[in-house]
Every structure is written in C-alpha cells, then in structure tokens.
Scaffold this motif. Structure first.
Motif, PDB file in Angstrom:
ATOM      1  N   LEU A 229      -7.381  -9.906  -0.515  1.00 16.68           N
ATOM      2  CA  LEU A 229      -7.188  -8.795   0.424  1.00 16.68           C
ATOM      3  C   LEU A 229      -6.307  -9.187   1.610  1.00 16.68           C
ATOM      4  O   LEU A 229      -6.404 -10.296   2.149  1.00 16.68           O
ATOM      5  N   ALA A 230      -5.482  -8.235   2.052  1.00 19.01           N
ATOM      6  CA  ALA A 230      -4.712  -8.365   3.292  1.00 19.01           C
ATOM      7  C   ALA A 230      -5.671  -8.177   4.470  1.00 19.01           C
ATOM      8  O   ALA A 230      -6.796  -7.685   4.277  1.00 19.01           O
ATOM      9  N   PRO A 231      -5.268  -8.518   5.705  1.00 21.12           N
ATOM     10  CA  PRO A 231      -6.086  -8.164   6.864  1.00 21.12           C
ATOM     11  C   PRO A 231      -6.383  -6.663   6.852  1.00 21.12           C
ATOM     12  O   PRO A 231      -5.495  -5.851   6.566  1.00 21.12           O
ATOM     13  N   SER A 232      -7.630  -6.307   7.116  1.00 23.36           N
ATOM     14  CA  SER A 232      -8.135  -4.917   7.066  1.00 23.36           C
ATOM     15  C   SER A 232      -8.122  -4.333   5.656  1.00 23.36           C
ATOM     16  O   SER A 232      -8.313  -3.130   5.489  1.00 23.36           O
ATOM     17  N   GLY A 233      -7.885  -5.150   4.650  1.00 25.69           N
ATOM     18  CA  GLY A 233      -7.863  -4.655   3.270  1.00 25.69           C
ATOM     19  C   GLY A 233      -9.272  -4.296   2.790  1.00 25.69           C
ATOM     20  O   GLY A 233     -10.275  -4.749   3.339  1.00 25.69           O
ATOM     21  N   HIS A 234      -9.299  -3.481   1.735  1.00 23.53           N
ATOM     22  CA  HIS A 234     -10.570  -2.948   1.238  1.00 23.53           C
ATOM     23  C   HIS A 234     -10.810  -3.370  -0.215  1.00 23.53           C
ATOM     24  O   HIS A 234      -9.901  -3.278  -1.044  1.00 23.53           O
ATOM     25  N   LEU A 235     -12.020  -3.810  -0.492  1.00 19.43           N
ATOM     26  CA  LEU A 235     -12.409  -4.107  -1.877  1.00 19.43           C
ATOM     27  C   LEU A 235     -13.292  -2.968  -2.374  1.00 19.43           C
ATOM     28  O   LEU A 235     -14.405  -2.769  -1.869  1.00 19.43           O
ATOM     29  N   ALA A 236     -12.764  -2.198  -3.326  1.00 17.43           N
ATOM     30  CA  ALA A 236     -13.527  -1.086  -3.897  1.00 17.43           C
ATOM     31  C   ALA A 236     -14.110  -1.565  -5.226  1.00 17.43           C
ATOM     32  O   ALA A 236     -13.426  -1.567  -6.242  1.00 17.43           O
ATOM     33  N   ASN A 237     -15.361  -1.988  -5.194  1.00 15.45           N
ATOM     34  CA  ASN A 237     -16.024  -2.364  -6.444  1.00 15.45           C
ATOM     35  C   ASN A 237     -16.602  -1.097  -7.065  1.00 15.45           C
ATOM     36  O   ASN A 237     -17.124  -0.232  -6.358  1.00 15.45           O
ATOM     37  N   PHE A 238     -16.464  -0.967  -8.375  1.00 15.72           N
ATOM     38  CA  PHE A 238     -17.081   0.215  -9.005  1.00 15.72           C
ATOM     39  C   PHE A 238     -17.681  -0.104 -10.355  1.00 15.72           C
ATOM     40  O   PHE A 238     -17.957   0.794 -11.142  1.00 15.72           O
ATOM     41  N   GLY A 239     -17.925  -1.383 -10.626  1.00 12.05           N
ATOM     42  CA  GLY A 239     -18.535  -1.713 -11.910  1.00 12.05           C
ATOM     43  C   GLY A 239     -18.807  -3.193 -12.026  1.00 12.05           C
ATOM     44  O   GLY A 239     -18.526  -3.975 -11.095  1.00 12.05           O
ATOM     45  N   GLN A 240     -19.376  -3.566 -13.169  1.00 12.66           N
ATOM     46  CA  GLN A 240     -19.778  -4.955 -13.389  1.00 12.66           C
ATOM     47  C   GLN A 240     -19.672  -5.288 -14.879  1.00 12.66           C
ATOM     48  O   GLN A 240     -20.628  -5.773 -15.476  1.00 12.66           O
ATOM     49  N   SER A 241     -18.490  -5.021 -15.442  1.00 12.81           N
ATOM     50  CA  SER A 241     -18.304  -5.223 -16.889  1.00 12.81           C
ATOM     51  C   SER A 241     -18.574  -6.660 -17.312  1.00 12.81           C
ATOM     52  O   SER A 241     -18.970  -6.912 -18.445  1.00 12.81           O
ATOM     53  N   SER A 242     -18.362  -7.644 -16.396  1.00 17.86           N
ATOM     54  CA  SER A 242     -18.606  -9.048 -16.757  1.00 17.86           C
ATOM     55  C   SER A 242     -19.994  -9.510 -16.327  1.00 17.86           C
ATOM     56  O   SER A 242     -20.360 -10.652 -16.585  1.00 17.86           O
ATOM     57  N   GLY A 243     -20.746  -8.652 -15.652  1.00 15.24           N
ATOM     58  CA  GLY A 243     -22.095  -9.022 -15.208  1.00 15.24           C
ATOM     59  C   GLY A 243     -22.295  -8.698 -13.737  1.00 15.24           C
ATOM     60  O   GLY A 243     -21.324  -8.468 -13.008  1.00 15.24           O
ATOM     61  N   LEU A 253     -16.603 -11.169   5.353  1.00 11.20           N
ATOM     62  CA  LEU A 253     -15.624 -10.106   5.612  1.00 11.20           C
ATOM     63  C   LEU A 253     -14.956 -10.269   6.972  1.00 11.20           C
ATOM     64  O   LEU A 253     -13.926  -9.640   7.249  1.00 11.20           O
ATOM     65  N   PHE A 254     -15.567 -11.114   7.849  1.00 14.30           N
ATOM     66  CA  PHE A 254     -15.128 -11.206   9.238  1.00 14.30           C
ATOM     67  C   PHE A 254     -13.706 -11.775   9.426  1.00 14.30           C
ATOM     68  O   PHE A 254     -12.906 -11.175  10.151  1.00 14.30           O
ATOM     69  N   PRO A 255     -13.353 -12.894   8.776  1.00 12.47           N
ATOM     70  CA  PRO A 255     -12.052 -13.519   9.090  1.00 12.47           C
ATOM     71  C   PRO A 255     -10.862 -12.566   8.948  1.00 12.47           C
ATOM     72  O   PRO A 255      -9.928 -12.630   9.736  1.00 12.47           O
ATOM     73  N   LYS A 256     -10.900 -11.672   7.942  1.00 13.39           N
ATOM     74  CA  LYS A 256      -9.753 -10.765   7.751  1.00 13.39           C
ATOM     75  C   LYS A 256     -10.136  -9.310   8.043  1.00 13.39           C
ATOM     76  O   LYS A 256      -9.395  -8.394   7.700  1.00 13.39           O
ATOM     77  N   SER A 257     -11.293  -9.108   8.670  1.00 15.38           N
ATOM     78  CA  SER A 257     -11.758  -7.752   8.991  1.00 15.38           C
ATOM     79  C   SER A 257     -11.703  -6.840   7.754  1.00 15.38           C
ATOM     80  O   SER A 257     -11.195  -5.724   7.799  1.00 15.38           O
ATOM     81  N   ASN A 258     -12.246  -7.348   6.665  1.00 12.26           N
ATOM     82  CA  ASN A 258     -12.220  -6.597   5.395  1.00 12.26           C
ATOM     83  C   ASN A 258     -13.432  -5.677   5.257  1.00 12.26           C
ATOM     84  O   ASN A 258     -14.392  -5.785   6.018  1.00 12.26           O
ATOM     85  N   SER A 259     -13.354  -4.782   4.302  1.00 14.19           N
ATOM     86  CA  SER A 259     -14.505  -3.921   3.998  1.00 14.19           C
ATOM     87  C   SER A 259     -14.708  -3.866   2.484  1.00 14.19           C
ATOM     88  O   SER A 259     -13.771  -4.115   1.719  1.00 14.19           O
ATOM     89  N   VAL A 260     -15.934  -3.533   2.103  1.00 12.33           N
ATOM     90  CA  VAL A 260     -16.286  -3.453   0.680  1.00 12.33           C
ATOM     91  C   VAL A 260     -17.043  -2.156   0.461  1.00 12.33           C
ATOM     92  O   VAL A 260     -17.829  -1.741   1.311  1.00 12.33           O
ATOM     93  N   SER A 261     -16.796  -1.502  -0.674  1.00 11.69           N
ATOM     94  CA  SER A 261     -17.598  -0.312  -1.013  1.00 11.69           C
ATOM     95  C   SER A 261     -18.050  -0.429  -2.464  1.00 11.69           C
ATOM     96  O   SER A 261     -17.494  -1.194  -3.252  1.00 11.69           O
ATOM     97  N   ARG A 262     -19.068   0.350  -2.810  1.00 11.49           N
ATOM     98  CA  ARG A 262     -19.566   0.382  -4.190  1.00 11.49           C
ATOM     99  C   ARG A 262     -19.756   1.841  -4.542  1.00 11.49           C
ATOM    100  O   ARG A 262     -20.758   2.458  -4.169  1.00 11.49           O
ATOM    101  N   LEU A 263     -18.760   2.402  -5.232  1.00 16.75           N
ATOM    102  CA  LEU A 263     -18.779   3.834  -5.574  1.00 16.75           C
ATOM    103  C   LEU A 263     -19.875   4.166  -6.580  1.00 16.75           C
ATOM    104  O   LEU A 263     -20.093   3.430  -7.536  1.00 16.75           O
TER     105      LEU A 263
END
Ligand SMILES: NC(=O)c1ccc[n+]([C@@H]2O[C@H](COP(=O)([O-])OP(=O)(O)OC[C@H]3O[C@@H](n4cnc5c(N)ncnc54)[C@H](OP(=O)(O)O)[C@@H]3O)[C@@H](O)[C@H]2O)c1
Length: 324
Positions: A229-243, A253-263
């Motif tokens: 992720l870039a600074p302020s980038g977002h990780l949109a997780n929406f599945g777990q096909s590998s587990g 998440l703090f060093p790059k001010s990132n966010s994560v969501s789980r749809l």
C-alpha cells in the motif's frame, strides 16, 4: 414437481444430492419463482465443506439464481406471473428448480440479460461494483492491485478499475490466467505462485505503492497486500480463498496511515433500492461493453457435486451455473 440439492451433512462435494421438494404457494409479500439458472459461488464451497456453519442442515445451499415468476402472494404489486427476475440472498435455497422468496429480494431482469449471465454474475458483479465504486472509489491515475485477477469477482474488478482510468496490477495463478487478466484490463501481471508479488509491485510503482489492494485470497496474501500500500492506501479484503487471515495488530496500519475493510456484500446492499440501482448499473455495463463476463460453464442441477469439484480446482476460468 420440484427438485433441489439438499445438503444433509457438511463434507465432500458428493454430499450434494438431488431430492424432490415441495415448493409452497407464496404467502403475502412473497413470490414463487421457477429457476432457469442457478449461480455457483466460492461461498458455496465453504458452506458445503463446513467452514461456514451459516446454513442450518439439512438445507438447500445456493446464494443466487434467475428465473420466471410463477405466482405472487397477496400484496405483491411490482411483480407479475411471467416476469423475469434474479436475486441473491444470504438465506440460501438457490440450488433448487424453484422456490418462494420475499418480493424484497427480487431484481427485475431486462430481456437483454440472459438467465445464465444474471445467475452467474449478479453476486460477483455487485461485489465488484461495491469494491470499485463504494468501498474505495477508483480514480484516474490510481494504481490498483487485484489478486486472483482472472477469477469471477477479480476479472470484473480489473475491468471497473481500468474503465475508471487506473493502472491495474493483477496477480494470477497460471500463465493461461495471465492471458485472460490482460484481456480484463491488467497492465501488469504477476504469477504469484512463482514470484513474490511485493517486490514486483514496488518495482512497478517506483516504490510508491498502490492506492488500493483488492484481496480475496486472504491468508497467503494479506500481509503482502498491506506491504504494497501507498501512504493512506486502502486494503479491501473480501475473501479468504487460501484460508482465514490470522489475527493482526492494528498498529501495523500506523506507519503509512493505511486502512483495511472487510466487505460483506449482503450487508452492504441491504437496502433493496440501492441493490436494484447497482444491479441496473451492472446490467448496463454488460450491455455497453464496459464489462466482459467470464465464460459460463453449465452443469445440470443434479451435477452440483461435479460443479463443486470444478470450482475448487484452481485451473478453472469459467463462471459456473446449474441448470434445473
Ligand atoms: N465479501 C463478500 O461479500 C464476497 C462476495 C462474493 C465473493 N466473495 C469472495 O470473493 C472470492 C472470489 O470469489 P469467486 O467466486 O469470484 O471465485 P474466484 O476468484 O473465481 O476463485 C477463487 C480464486 O482464488 C485463487 N486462489 C488463491 N488461493 C487459492 C486456494 N488456496 N484455493 C483456491 N483458490 C485460490 C484462485 O485464483 P488463482 O489461481 O489466480 O490464484 C481461484 O481461482 C472468494 O473468496 C469469495 O468467497 C466475497
């Protein structure tokens, strides 16, 4: 007479057996539907195997289908016998030749969209719509990472992102899938079973990282997606096909001010008016060529076990439907 796949005990695909069922007359507010095509999703594998215990057993699996209204209950105003409809529902019951369902779940199906296209792409399409337009809105100039880029949801995500003017980096599991991912709009493709995608993404982005990573693979990719992720980038997780993803420390998440969501697409589109609006946008995108659907592979409803074997094989590039 109606038939359905009834799961009596979680386990292997062979647990999916055809039985006769009774489809009742619709109660007030309900509609009876004859299914013409039934969607098969990765979620169904989790339910069948017992990883998800969300279907009370014995029960009829299946989240989505398309068909024709055969009867309406009292108080149903917007649907009539003969109407073409599609739906997805967290209440299951899709693997059947017919059912009753609340009118509040139904989406009118335009003539131009086939039953098979709707049944195989409604859930995946609205998941990709929510991810590309609402969870994170892809903008021109963004660089976007999409895992399983040749997969059902992944291929649609790549196309929405490319249409929005983003540069799309896709990860895939094989050379054949790499070719498809390029057709779906990926400018860069990483065969992530052969090569670590993290250094490759850093190289492609000049170490700037991506604005959003769309990750349905889960356990095997979550940490790497965060690293991309870039600074302020977002990780949109929406599945777990590998587990399942192991617990992670939020301070990462703090060093790059990132966010994560789980749809959860069912919760996201809990408002039926918004769900119908997004479905309309999806159907329009198929009609005007913004989106190319995955090729569709058909199985008879009685062949649900074979469809599940195919779904679990990573070589598959088709969206699957069961036809009663
Ligand atoms: N959150 C929601 O509301 C929501 C809604 C719909 C779907 N989903 C999720 O989205 C994901 C994609 O669904 P889909 O139906 O479109 O499936 P899909 O992407 O067509 O199939 C899953 C793909 O994941 C990749 N994969 C990576 N590791 C795997 C492993 N260990 N076993 C099997 N596959 C593996 C494979 O692609 P490669 O070979 O290219 O790695 C495989 O083709 C699923 O995890 C599903 O549960 C979530």
């Amino acid at each position: 007479m109606h038939t359905a796949i009834v799961l009596r005990e979680a386990g292997r695909p062979e647990q999916l057996n055809l039985e006769s069922i009774n489809v009742p007359e619709p109660s007030p507010g309900e509609v009876q539907v004859r299914h013409e095509a039934i969607g098969v999703n990765f979620h169904d594998v989790y339910v069948r195997s017992g990883l998800y215990k969300t279907l009370p057993l014995p029960g009829i699996p299946g989240l989505e289908a398309a068909g024709v209204v055969t009867a309406t209950g009292a108080g149903v105003e917007h649907f009539r016998e003969g109407d073409r409809v599609a739906y997805f529902t967290s209440l299951y019951g899709g693997y059947a030749s017919g059912r009753v369902i609340s009118q509040e779940q139904l989406i009118p199906l335009p003539e131009a969209i086939s039953f098979e296209l709707a049944a195989s792409h409604l859930l995946k399409g609205l998941t990709s719509y929510a991810l590309a337009h609402e969870v994170y809105t892809v903008k021109p100039g963004d660089t976007v990472l999409v895992h399983a880029a040749a997969g059902g949801v992944g291929s649609l995500l790549c196309q929405w992102a490319a249409a929005a003017g983003a540069t799309v980096i896709g990860t895939v599991g094989s050379a054949e899938k790499a070719e498809s991912a390029r057709r779906y709009g990926c400018s860069h493709i990483v065969l992530y079973r052969e090569k670590d995608f993290v250094p490759r993404v850093q190289e492609i982005t000049d170490s700037k990282g991506v604005q959003v990573a769309y990750d349905s693979v889960g356990k095997d990719t979550f940490a790497g997606s965060l690293a991309c992720l870039a600074p302020s980038g977002h990780l949109a997780n929406f599945g777990q096909s590998s587990g399942p993803i192991p617990p992670f420390e939020i301070s990462q998440l703090f060093p790059k001010s990132n966010s994560v969501s789980r749809l959860n697409v069912f919760v996201h589109f809990r408002d039926i008016a918004r769900r119908r609006q997004a479905a309309q946008a999806l159907f329009t995108a198929f009609q005007d060529g913004t989106l190319q659907p995955s090729p569709i592979q058909r199985f008879a409803l009685s062949e649900a076990a074979q469809a599940h074997h195919s779904l679990e094989s990573r070589d598959r590039q088709h969206a699957l439907v069961l036809v009663p």
